[in-house]
Each structure stands twice: as structure tokens, then as C-alpha cells.
Design a protein around this motif. Structure first.
Motif, short mmCIF file in Angstrom:
data_model
loop_
_atom_site.label_atom_id
_atom_site.label_comp_id
_atom_site.label_asym_id
_atom_site.label_seq_id
_atom_site.Cartn_x
_atom_site.Cartn_y
_atom_site.Cartn_z
N UNK A 9 0.83 -1.20 0.00
CA UNK A 9 0.00 0.00 0.00
C UNK A 9 0.87 1.25 0.00
N UNK A 10 0.23 2.39 -0.25
CA UNK A 10 0.93 3.66 -0.20
C UNK A 10 1.47 3.93 1.21
N UNK A 11 0.70 3.59 2.23
CA UNK A 11 1.18 3.84 3.59
C UNK A 11 2.46 3.06 3.88
N UNK A 12 2.58 1.87 3.32
CA UNK A 12 3.83 1.11 3.47
C UNK A 12 4.99 1.85 2.82
N UNK A 13 4.75 2.39 1.63
CA UNK A 13 5.80 3.12 0.93
C UNK A 13 6.22 4.36 1.72
N UNK A 14 5.28 5.01 2.39
CA UNK A 14 5.59 6.23 3.13
C UNK A 14 6.47 5.92 4.34
N UNK A 15 6.22 4.82 5.03
CA UNK A 15 7.04 4.49 6.20
C UNK A 15 8.36 3.84 5.81
N UNK A 16 8.44 3.28 4.61
CA UNK A 16 9.58 2.46 4.20
C UNK A 16 10.95 3.14 4.33
N UNK A 17 11.12 4.44 4.01
CA UNK A 17 12.46 5.02 4.15
C UNK A 17 13.02 4.91 5.56
N UNK A 18 12.16 4.84 6.57
CA UNK A 18 12.64 4.60 7.93
C UNK A 18 12.55 3.14 8.31
N UNK A 19 11.46 2.49 7.91
CA UNK A 19 11.20 1.12 8.36
C UNK A 19 12.22 0.12 7.84
N UNK A 20 12.77 0.37 6.66
CA UNK A 20 13.75 -0.58 6.11
C UNK A 20 15.00 -0.66 6.98
N UNK A 21 15.25 0.36 7.80
CA UNK A 21 16.40 0.32 8.71
C UNK A 21 16.27 -0.84 9.70
N UNK A 22 15.05 -1.28 9.97
CA UNK A 22 14.84 -2.40 10.87
C UNK A 22 15.50 -3.67 10.32
N UNK A 23 15.65 -3.75 9.00
CA UNK A 23 16.35 -4.91 8.41
C UNK A 23 17.78 -5.04 8.92
N UNK A 24 18.36 -3.93 9.36
CA UNK A 24 19.72 -3.96 9.86
C UNK A 24 19.83 -4.33 11.32
N UNK A 25 18.75 -4.84 11.91
CA UNK A 25 18.72 -5.25 13.32
C UNK A 25 18.19 -6.68 13.42
N UNK A 26 18.10 -7.17 14.67
CA UNK A 26 17.49 -8.49 14.88
C UNK A 26 16.00 -8.39 15.18
N UNK A 27 15.40 -7.24 14.91
CA UNK A 27 13.95 -7.08 15.02
C UNK A 27 13.28 -7.55 13.74
N UNK A 28 12.07 -8.06 13.86
CA UNK A 28 11.27 -8.34 12.67
C UNK A 28 10.74 -7.03 12.11
N UNK A 29 10.90 -6.84 10.81
CA UNK A 29 10.33 -5.68 10.14
C UNK A 29 8.92 -5.96 9.62
N UNK A 30 8.33 -7.06 10.11
CA UNK A 30 6.97 -7.39 9.72
C UNK A 30 6.86 -8.19 8.45
N UNK A 31 7.98 -8.59 7.86
CA UNK A 31 7.89 -9.49 6.71
C UNK A 31 7.25 -10.80 7.17
N UNK A 32 6.47 -11.37 6.27
CA UNK A 32 5.75 -12.58 6.65
C UNK A 32 4.40 -12.29 7.29
N UNK A 33 4.01 -10.99 7.32
CA UNK A 33 2.68 -10.60 7.79
C UNK A 33 2.02 -9.76 6.70
N UNK A 34 0.77 -9.41 6.94
CA UNK A 34 0.05 -8.62 5.94
C UNK A 34 0.36 -7.12 6.03
N UNK A 35 1.10 -6.70 7.05
CA UNK A 35 1.44 -5.28 7.20
C UNK A 35 2.93 -5.10 7.43
N UNK A 36 3.75 -5.56 6.48
CA UNK A 36 5.20 -5.38 6.65
C UNK A 36 5.58 -3.91 6.74
N UNK A 37 6.62 -3.64 7.54
CA UNK A 37 7.20 -2.31 7.73
C UNK A 37 6.32 -1.38 8.57
#
Length: 387
Positions: A226-254
Motif C-alpha cells: 500500500x501507499x502507507x507502506x511506501x511512506x514508512x519504508x524510508x525509515x522502516x527498512x532500517x529495521x532490516x539492519x537489526x534483529x527485530x522483525x520488520x513485519x515481513x511474513x505478515x500482511x502489514x510489513x514495515x
């Protein structure tokens, strides 16, 4: 030599005020008789929702190959998954995968006269589609490159540091900020003039005012639903650089992040008020990726005001709060990441090693970003803005 392709003056069935993409405006007549290749994906459609490559084929053009970026032409693969080529089922045209990078057979370009790039990008440095485009442009010899432009769905804002050369990778191969605020045509023109030096032309879109995307949303990749995912993505993708789940594998990633050991309320209280968003404690169970099959306790980031929301600032605040509350559990993700073995993924994403170090030292996120905010990019990009 056939005339160079330009912009058709013919109208469409759409109302005059509607946004029209480059694919809607390009004059196809000069392309006849040329051997064509196109870089596209499932969001590369006309305003009537016809795939760009289908439109070119139906027009009787000699389209010989479709190049596909990460996730595949129809976005069926998850992140960092190697993609094989194949045959596009509607047109019967061969597909050449450009992911992983620099592993495709570049001799195919000898069979082409013109390369078309029609990519819907989401405006973040670590979104890899435009880096597949620059790889294709760089490999071109005498071929002309035609960019069919599209809106930047998250608008004109610039946010985050300009990446330093020591951290260049496929999630950031050029010195631009995390959120660049340019369309594909604008950014590729900027990079072409400074670095690539190829024969490139942009077919502009029409009717875009520089704001957030307003059309029918077709997910450009599996985890941008969704568009809301794209809006949060510039910050949310930083979670990939940690041991936190960025919500992949769910219906609301990032939009939701977490881990089995997280204290959501403690983190929300530590983060405090966020401009343009509200944080809510949640639980989710990823069906793949980090913590597959485990129930994660986490945080959902609800957008309230797109103009007030700053994704890089918000997610750095969240990361710093989690690290402070869970010093024994939180960790930076270890390599490899996007083929890089010797640098931390978080550093590759954020673009400056000092930022991770300052987070560890407890320096306020606002102070960090004030020091490294890539505002000088506003001046650099100025001459390349079309709209």
C-alpha cells in the motif's frame, strides 16, 4: 536512422486533469523498426492498467526482451532471492533477470537498438529497482535509453544522510540521501549526467504536482502492499539492519515491527510523541523471515499526517528506545547482506557508520540527523527537477 522517440500529442480517454505516465505519452511510431528491450515490473502499467510491455507488443513493436528487477517481473519472490529468467506468459517475450546484480548476460544488449526503462519506484535509496536501471544503462554501448517517467509516490521531501562511498552497495551505490524526492526520470538523469554519461532521454509524465500518489496502487514488490507502506519504508527498512522483525511474513510489513522478547508499552513510552503518527502495541506471527512461526510482541506505526511524519527520524527513535530497554536482547544484524560480507547491514542502509555509533552512545536522534541530514542534496538535484 529513424527519428528519436518523442512525446505524442494525441490525447487519451482519460480526463485532462488526470495524471498520465510516460508510457501513456510516448510516441510509439518512431520506435517501429527498432529492436527493443524494456526494464519493467508488475506496476509498470498505463493509466488504463495495461502492462507497458503488453502495450508495446500490441502496437506491433519489435520488443525482444523484458528485463526484470529484484522480486521478478510479477513480484513473486521475496527480498534477496535470486531470480531466474523465463518467458512472459501474455506476450511470449523472454525475461532476463537483473537480480542478483551483475550476473546477467550482457551480450543480449548487442541484439537491441533501444532500451526502455519503465519502473515504478518508491523513492528510497535502498529500494533496488533504479539500481538495476543504472546497471542496465551503464552496460549500454550505442543504444539509446528511453525513460518513461512516473511519479515519486512519496513526494518531494528529502530525508536522511547522503551515503558515504565506503558503504556503497546494491542498496546504495551512489551518494544520495535515503529519501531523495525525485522521479525515476529525474534521478536517472541526475546520475547519468554525473556518472553514467550515456545517451538518455526522458518522456515526462503529465499532471503530477509533486504530491503523494493518488492512483490505483499496484504493489511494486511483495512487501509494499500500500501507499502507507511506501511512506514508512524510508525509515522502516532500517529495521532490516537489526534483529527485530520488520513485519515481513505478515500482511502489514514495515508498518509493524517487533520481536518475541519486546516490551511494546515500554518502548512506546520511551519514544514519546511522534509527529504525524501514533504507536500502538500489537502481536503478530510472521509466516516467513525473522521469527518465522513465533508470536512477536511489537509496535504498529499508524500514519495520521503524511506531511508531518518523518520516517527516518521515527524509526531511528524506535530503534534507539528498543536498544535502551533491551540491551541484552537487541542486536545489529550481522553480514552478509545484499552480497556484502564485511560491513554491517545497518551501516549499509543508514549510509554513515557514525550514526550507529551515536545511537549506541545515546545521542538524541534529532541531533544525529541535524548533523547528517542530506539537505545539500536539495541544491544538487534542483537543475534536474522536471515538475
Amino acid at each position: 536512422m529513424l527519428p528519436l522517440p518523442g512525446v505524442s500529442q494525441k490525447g487519451s480517454a482519460l480526463p485532462a486533469e488526470a495524471v498520465r505516465y510516460g508510457i501513456d505519452r510516448v510516441d510509439l511510431q518512431p520506435l517501429k523498426g527498432r529492436r527493443l528491450g524494456i526494464l519493467a515490473h508488475q506496476a509498470s502499467v498505463t493509466t488504463d492498467l495495461e502492462y507497458s510491455f503488453v502495450k508495446l507488443k500490441k502496437a506491433g513493436l519489435d520488443l525482444r526482451v523484458i528485463f526484470a528487477p529484484e522480486h521478478g517481473l510479477y513480484s513473486t519472490a521475496q527480498d534477496q532471492v535470486a531470480i531466474e529468467g523465463g518467458i512472459e506468459p501474455i506476450t511470449g517475450i523472454p525475461i532476463v533477470s537483473l537480480y542478483p546484480p551483475n550476473r546477467w548476460e550482457k551480450s543480449i544488449l548487442a541484439e537491441l537498438d533501444l532500451l526502455i526503462i519503465d519502473i515504478f519506484d518508491i523513492g528510497a535509496r535502498y529500494y533496488t529497482y533504479l539500481w538495476s536501471a543504472t546497471e542496465l544503462i551503464e552496460a549500454a554501448a550505442n543504444q539509446k535509453i528511453l525513460i518513461l517517467d512516473r511519479p515519486n509516490p512519496i513526494g518531494r521531501k528529502v530525508e536522511g544522510p547522503i551515503i558515504e562511498p565506503d558503504l556503497f552497495s546494491f542498496v546504495g551505490p551512489y551518494p544520495i540521501p535515503i529519501r531523495h524526492g525525485m522521479t525515476p526520470g529525474e534521478l536517472l538523469s541526475f546520475l547519468n549526467e554525473r556518472y553514467l554519461k550515456k545517451n538518455l532521454e526522458v518522456v515526462p509524465l503529465e499532471g503530477w504536482d509533486g504530491g503523494y500518489f493518488q492512483g490505483i496502487w499496484i504493489p511494486p514488490s511483495p512487501n509494499i502492499p500500500s501507499l502507507s507502506t511506501a511512506i514508512v519504508y524510508p525509515g522502516a527498512c532500517l529495521i532490516e539492519g537489526t534483529n527485530l522483525s520488520e513485519g515481513r511474513g505478515t500482511t502489514r510489513p514495515f508498518e509493524q515491527i517487533g520481536a518475541p522478547w519486546l516490551d511494546p508499552m515500554g518502548v512506546i513510552e520511551a519514544v514519546g510523541t511522534i509527529d504525524g503518527a501514533r504507536l500502538r502495541p500489537v502481536e503478530f506471527q510472521p509466516q516467513f523471515s525473522k521469527y518465522e512461526g513465533e508470536v512477536c510482541r511489537g509496535i504498529f506505526i499508524h500514519l495520521l499526517d503524511r506531511e508531518e511524519f518523518h520516517p527516518v527520524f521515527t524509526y531511528l527513535k524506535i530503534i534507539q528506545a528498543i536498544r535502551k530497554i533491551h540491551p541484552e536482547k537487541f542486536a545489529w544484524r550481522s553480514p552478509p547482506y545484499e552480497g556484502v560480507l564485511d560491513r554491517l547491514p545497518f551501516d549499509l542502509l543508514i549510509g554513515r557508520k557514525e550514526i550507529r555509533e551515536m545511537i549506541e552512545q545515546g545521542v538524541e536522534v534529532g541531533e544525529i540527523l541535524n548533523r547528517f541530514q542530506g539537505e545539500e542534496f536539495l541544491k544538487l538535484r534542483r537543475d534536474y527537477l522536471i515538475y
